[in-house]
Design a protein around this motif. Structure first.
Motif, mmCIF file in Angstrom:
data_model
loop_
_atom_site.group_PDB
_atom_site.id
_atom_site.type_symbol
_atom_site.label_atom_id
_atom_site.label_comp_id
_atom_site.label_asym_id
_atom_site.label_seq_id
_atom_site.Cartn_x
_atom_site.Cartn_y
_atom_site.Cartn_z
ATOM 1 N N GLY A 145 0.807 -1.204 0.000
ATOM 2 C CA GLY A 145 0.000 0.000 0.000
ATOM 3 C C GLY A 145 0.847 1.264 0.000
ATOM 4 N N THR A 146 1.902 1.251 0.796
ATOM 5 C CA THR A 146 2.776 2.427 0.875
ATOM 6 C C THR A 146 3.447 2.716 -0.455
ATOM 7 N N VAL A 147 4.003 1.693 -1.084
ATOM 8 C CA VAL A 147 4.747 1.945 -2.318
ATOM 9 C C VAL A 147 3.816 2.230 -3.491
ATOM 10 N N THR A 148 2.672 1.550 -3.581
ATOM 11 C CA THR A 148 1.777 1.823 -4.707
ATOM 12 C C THR A 148 1.115 3.187 -4.569
ATOM 13 N N GLY A 149 0.786 3.597 -3.340
ATOM 14 C CA GLY A 149 0.248 4.947 -3.154
ATOM 15 C C GLY A 149 1.247 6.010 -3.575
ATOM 16 N N THR A 150 2.506 5.815 -3.181
ATOM 17 C CA THR A 150 3.563 6.765 -3.552
ATOM 18 C C THR A 150 3.766 6.803 -5.059
ATOM 19 N N LEU A 151 3.857 5.636 -5.687
ATOM 20 C CA LEU A 151 4.127 5.577 -7.119
ATOM 21 C C LEU A 151 2.938 6.040 -7.947
ATOM 22 N N LEU A 152 1.713 5.855 -7.441
ATOM 23 C CA LEU A 152 0.554 6.368 -8.164
ATOM 24 C C LEU A 152 0.595 7.890 -8.232
ATOM 25 N N ALA A 153 0.980 8.536 -7.134
ATOM 26 C CA ALA A 153 1.133 9.992 -7.147
ATOM 27 C C ALA A 153 2.223 10.411 -8.127
ATOM 28 N N ASP A 154 3.308 9.645 -8.178
ATOM 29 C CA ASP A 154 4.366 9.935 -9.156
ATOM 30 C C ASP A 154 3.830 9.814 -10.580
ATOM 31 N N LEU A 155 3.066 8.766 -10.854
ATOM 32 C CA LEU A 155 2.496 8.566 -12.187
ATOM 33 C C LEU A 155 1.583 9.728 -12.565
ATOM 34 N N ILE A 156 0.728 10.138 -11.649
ATOM 35 C CA ILE A 156 -0.191 11.247 -11.909
ATOM 36 C C ILE A 156 0.583 12.528 -12.207
ATOM 37 N N ALA A 157 1.730 12.683 -11.543
ATOM 38 C CA ALA A 157 2.566 13.870 -11.751
ATOM 39 C C ALA A 157 3.424 13.781 -13.014
ATOM 40 N N GLY A 158 3.270 12.688 -13.781
ATOM 41 C CA GLY A 158 3.968 12.578 -15.052
ATOM 42 C C GLY A 158 5.282 11.842 -14.996
ATOM 43 N N GLN A 159 5.592 11.189 -13.880
ATOM 44 C CA GLN A 159 6.846 10.472 -13.763
ATOM 45 C C GLN A 159 6.674 9.012 -14.173
ATOM 46 N N ARG A 160 7.756 8.404 -14.658
ATOM 47 C CA ARG A 160 7.783 6.974 -14.968
ATOM 48 C C ARG A 160 9.128 6.411 -14.535
ATOM 49 N N ASP A 161 9.123 5.206 -14.026
ATOM 50 C CA ASP A 161 10.350 4.486 -13.723
ATOM 51 C C ASP A 161 10.062 2.999 -13.853
ATOM 52 N N GLU A 162 11.045 2.168 -13.562
ATOM 53 C CA GLU A 162 10.887 0.733 -13.790
ATOM 54 C C GLU A 162 9.806 0.123 -12.906
ATOM 55 N N LEU A 163 9.630 0.630 -11.684
ATOM 56 C CA LEU A 163 8.609 0.075 -10.805
ATOM 57 C C LEU A 163 7.216 0.476 -11.259
ATOM 58 N N ILE A 164 7.046 1.716 -11.696
ATOM 59 C CA ILE A 164 5.750 2.137 -12.233
ATOM 60 C C ILE A 164 5.413 1.320 -13.473
#
Length: 439
Positions: A383-402
C-alpha cells in the motif's frame, strides 16, 4: 450518480488501536468544498498518495478523506509485518518467475524504505524493528512448504536460516513447532501507531477529514463526492480504499472481502516472561495459509491471529468474533501451556482485499479517476509503495517500478453469486479444517 452500497464500519475492540498512542481525530467535512485533488481512504495507500501528491504540488491543497478515525480501520488491524520477500502461492517454490520476483522484491523494499525513513524523520512511536520473521511448521506438509520456499529463496539469492524445533525455544519460547524458516528482511511494527503517526506528520498542504462517509459519487468533468453533511467537488479522485474501491463503480466482481480475526493478550508479568523465555520481540507466520500468525509485542503481549470469514457485504460479524475468540484461546494454549492464566484483552476482525489471481489494480480507472487497490494481504509495504508511485504517475513520472505495476494484468473476474459464496465458504471450511493443529 452511484450510491455507495457499503461503507466501512469496523468492530470496536482493535487491540492495536487501543494500545497505540492517543491522537485527536481531525473533524469531519461539512458544507461544500471545491478542490483539485481528493484521496479517498487514509490507510497506508491513501496516506502515501496524499503525502507524495503534496510534495509534487506544494501550492495545491490535497484533500484526504477517511470514513472512520485514522488507525481504527483496516490499516490499523493487520499483524504488523512489513514483509520484503515475494511469496507467490501459485508457484511450486513460492517464487515463480525470477524476473517478476525480483521486481516484487524491489517494490516491497521500496515500501519498507519509505516507511522507515518517515518513522525516523518524524519520530513516529510505532516500535518498528528490523526483526525478521519466522515461518514455522508443525506437520509434514508444513515442513514441505518450508523446503519448497527455501529452494525458491536459493533461486532468488536471498538469505535465510533453517531453525530446528529443539532450537526454536531460544528464539520464540514455545516448543510447539518442529521447524522454522527465518528470513531477516521483515520489519515488525505496531500498525495502528504507525498509521496514526503518518497521519499526524502529513505535509501542511494535506487537509485530512476523518469520520466522513461518502455515500454518493458522480463522475464527469469533475467528480462530486456526497456525504451526510455536504459535498466535495474535485478535479481528480484517487481511490485508495482497498476493497471498498469496488463500490465506486469500477472493478466490479473482482475483489473478495475476507475478514481475518485476531486477539491480543494482556501484558505478561515478569515471572511469565521468564517462564516463556526466548527473545523479547518476534513474529511467526504459518507455513499453512490457514494457520496462526503469532507475535510477541514490544509491551510483552501475545498476538494470535487466525480464522477467516467471507463477508460480501463488507461488514464485521459479531458472532464470528465470539466464535473465533475461542479458536484463538485454543491456539494460544497449544503454543503456550506455560502461560495458563494469560487472558485476552482484545479481539477484533480486519478486512483483507483478496483477488482470485492475487493481483491488485494500479493506474487510471477513468478520466479524472485513479486507483491503487487490492493489496492481497500486503498492505503495509504494498500500500505504501503503490500509493507513492501512483502519485508519481499522476505527476507525469515513470520508472521501472511504475512500468512493472502498469504491465500487470490486474484482478480477474469472479464467478457470479450464489456460486461465489458457496465456493469461497467451502474453501474456507476445508482449508481451516485441513490446517489442524497448525491453526
Amino acid at each position: 450518480m452511484i450510491k455507495i452500497s457499503a461503507t466501512p464500519k469496523d468492530d470496536a475492540m482493535c487491540g492495536w488501536y487501543h494500545t497505540a498512542p492517543v491522537r485527536q481525530a481531525k473533524p469531519g467535512h461539512a458544507g461544500d468544498k471545491q478542490t483539485r485533488w481528493t484521496v479517498l481512504g487514509a490507510g497506508f495507500t491513501g496516506l502515501a498518495a496524499a503525502r507524495q501528491l503534496a510534495l509534487h504540488y506544494p501550492s495545491d491543497e490535497i484533500v484526504l478523506i477517511d470514513a472512520q478515525e485514522v488507525g481504527f480501520g483496516t490499516s490499523g488491524r493487520n499483524a504488523g509485518f512489513a514483509i520484503d520477500l515475494p511469496h507467490d502461492i501459485g508457484a511450486d517454490d513460492y517464487i515463480g518467475d525470477i524476473g517478476i520476483a525480483k521486481s516484487t522484491l524491489k517494490l516491497n523494499r521500496t515500501g519498507q524504505n519509505i516507511l522507515h525513513s518517515l518513522v525516523q524523520q518524524h519520530g513516529i512511536d510505532c516500535h518498528m524493528r528490523p526483526s525478521g520473521k519466522y515461518q514455522a511448521a508443525v506437520e509434514d506438509r508444513g515442513i514441505a512448504v518450508l523446503d519448497a520456499y527455501r529452494r525458491g529463496l536459493d533461486k532468488l539469492g536471498e538469505p535465510y536460516e533453517i531453525i530446528s524445533g529443539q532450537d526454536l525455544p531460544d528464539h520464540i519460547g514455545t516448543t510447539f513447532y518442529r521447524q522454522a524458516l527465518f528470513t531477516p528482511g521483515t520489519m515488525l511494527l505496531q500498525p495502528s501507531a504507525l498509521v496514526k503517526g503518518l497521519a499526524d506528520s502529513l505535509p501542511a498542504n494535506v487537509k485530512l477529514y476523518e469520520n466522513t462517509v461518502i455515500t454518493e459519487v458522480e463522475y464527469g468533468d469533475k467528480v462530486v463526492l456526497k456525504h451526510a453533511h455536504g459535498r466535495i467537488v474535485t478535479d481528480k479522485l484517487i481511490l485508495a480504499n482497498n476493497a471498498f474501491g469496488a463500490r465506486f463503480g469500477f472493478l466490479k466482481h473482482t475483489v473478495l472481502p475476507m475478514y481475518l480475526y485476531a486477539s491480543l493478550s494482556r501484558p505478561l508479568t515478569e515471572a511469565e516472561q521468564a517462564q516463556l523465555g526466548g527473545k523479547s520481540f518476534w513474529g511467526v507466520i504459518p507455513a499453512d495459509p490457514y494457520g496462526s500468525t503469532v507475535r510477541r509485542t514490544h509491551d510483552n503481549r501475545i498476538l494470535m491471529r487466525n480464522s477467516f470469514s467471507f463477508n460480501p457485504d463488507q461488514q464485521s460479524k459479531p458472532d464470528c468474533l465470539q466464535r473465533f475468540a475461542h479458536n484463538h484461546r485454543q491456539s494460544f494454549e497449544r503454543r503456550f501451556p506455560m502461560l495458563p492464566d494469560v487472558e485476552f484483552d482484545y479481539t477484533w476482525s480486519g478486512s483483507l482485499a483478496l483477488t482470485q489471481n492475487h493481483k491488485g489494480f494500479f493506474g487510471q480507472l477513468a478520466p479524472n479517476v485513479y486507483g491503487a487497490l487490492f493489496c492481497n494481504g500486503l498492505g503495509v509495504t504494498r500500500g505504501t509503495v503503490t500509493g507513492t508511485l501512483l502519485a508519481d504517475l499522476i505527476a507525469g513520472q515513470r520508472d521501472e517500478l511504475i512500468d512493472f505495476l502498469l504491465s500487470d494484468s490486474g484482478p480477474s473476474t469472479l464467478p457470479p453469486q450464489p456460486f461465489l459464496s458457496i465456493g469461497v465458504n467451502a474453501t474456507l471450511w476445508w482449508g481451516q479444517r485441513k490446517a489442524g493443529i497448525e491453526s
